[in-house]
Design an enzyme around this catalytic site. Sequence first.
Site, short mmCIF file in Angstrom:
data_model
loop_
_atom_site.label_atom_id
_atom_site.label_comp_id
_atom_site.label_asym_id
_atom_site.label_seq_id
_atom_site.Cartn_x
_atom_site.Cartn_y
_atom_site.Cartn_z
N HIS A 35 0.88 -1.17 0.00
CA HIS A 35 0.00 0.00 0.00
C HIS A 35 0.92 1.23 0.00
CE1 HIS A 35 -3.07 -2.82 1.14
NE2 HIS A 35 -3.98 -1.90 1.39
N GLU A 43 -1.91 6.08 -0.41
CA GLU A 43 -3.34 6.14 -0.04
C GLU A 43 -3.52 7.43 0.76
OE1 GLU A 43 -4.66 3.12 2.72
OE2 GLU A 43 -6.79 3.41 2.22
N ASP A 74 -11.24 -3.46 -1.54
CA ASP A 74 -10.45 -3.21 -0.34
C ASP A 74 -11.03 -3.94 0.88
OD1 ASP A 74 -8.30 -2.18 1.06
OD2 ASP A 74 -8.92 -0.08 0.97
N1 HPA Z 1 -5.13 0.71 3.94
C1 HPA Z 1 -4.25 0.28 4.85
N2 HPA Z 1 -4.44 -0.78 5.59
C2 HPA Z 1 -5.55 -1.49 5.42
C3 HPA Z 1 -6.49 -1.11 4.50
C4 HPA Z 1 -6.27 0.04 3.72
O1 HPA Z 1 -7.05 0.45 2.85
N3 HPA Z 1 -7.50 -2.01 4.59
C5 HPA Z 1 -7.15 -2.92 5.52
N4 HPA Z 1 -5.97 -2.60 6.03
ZN ZN Z 2 -6.11 -2.10 1.33
#
Ligand code: HPA
Ligand code: ZN
Length: 337
Positions: free
Chosen positions: A197, A200, A278
């Site tokens: 990730h 975000e 997600d």
């Molecule tokens: N971002 C970061 N951590 C997470 C997410 C997310 O969208 N969903 C579950 N854990």
């Molecule tokens: Zn995620």
Amino acid sequence: MSDLDAFIAGLPKAELHLHLEGSFEPEQMFAIARRNKAVIPFKSVEEVRAAYRFSNLQDFLDIYYQSANVLLTEQDFYDLTFAYLTRVAADRVRHVEVFFDPQTHTARGVSFAVVADGILKALADGEREFGITSKLILCFLRHLSEADALATFKRAEPWLNRIAGVGLDSSEVGHPPSKFTRVYDAARAAGLKLVAHAGEEGPAPYVWEALDLLKIDRIDHGNRSLDDDKLVARLARERITLTVCPLSNLKLCVVKDLKDHPLRRMLQLGLRATVNSDDPAYFGGYVNDNFRAVTKALGLTKAELVTLAKNSFLGSFLDDDDKARHLTAIDFYAAGN
Ligand code: HPA
Ligand code: ZN
């Protein structure tokens, strides 16, 4: 159903960004809590859903980790995973690459074996039952130390022939990819695929770090990449897949309105964007709900929907023959619709 909604419903697709713990529906949470005689701080499904109002990622994570505490046995992890596959079979999902967060469970005394075996058995049964193929991705929690991630990776060793890759999730800001270079080096040395990730809530430099330090194969989210033209050019040139999650972005206030969502801009910039859910139990929808909502908000065309579906297979960790087979199925579908 509108013409485009019907088109989305039948479009063959892969889902590449799905946290199994995020598919834990309140109804199932109550059923499993009852079975395990676990106490949950909610009286009803309605009360749980009412609590799902978040102003940022951390707000969500606090409640998400609390709900996961109910999961104790191999059967629980099996049921969680099988329920997700049952649900997305109806969305014409043909392949999934799903995340799990072992540290959330091992930290409270549930063994890695219970978690991984329950999930893997359900994935195998899901393929038999629905024809949905799968890859499993082990995510490290970035708010914990790299030493904890390394210990988790060591614990996972006996399962590495059944785990396709590693990822990085949880609280992004203040926990940059650079914190995890050694564990990613170890995963790369073991022949695993690498995702993280990035971008975000964290800034574009985190995406650079994920590329240059972790040497990832794919970026989860990546929205903030658009702040940096040089980064966009690189992502386009190297055909790096972004696993974009529109309803998640809306619910976690990464975008104010779906009309402001960067998905179409990503496509116009030549980025290999995909649509994913997600944490569907928390964010108001599964993958087709995400397709429908973002199509309506941005006025996406059939051609763009076809590109997104193709990107989901092109960005997957399937081999080239399987990718080609799925792309042909999409062309066949689109030609008839
Ligand atoms: N971002 C970061 N951590 C997470 C997410 C997310 O969208 N969903 C579950 N854990
Ligand atoms: Zn995620």
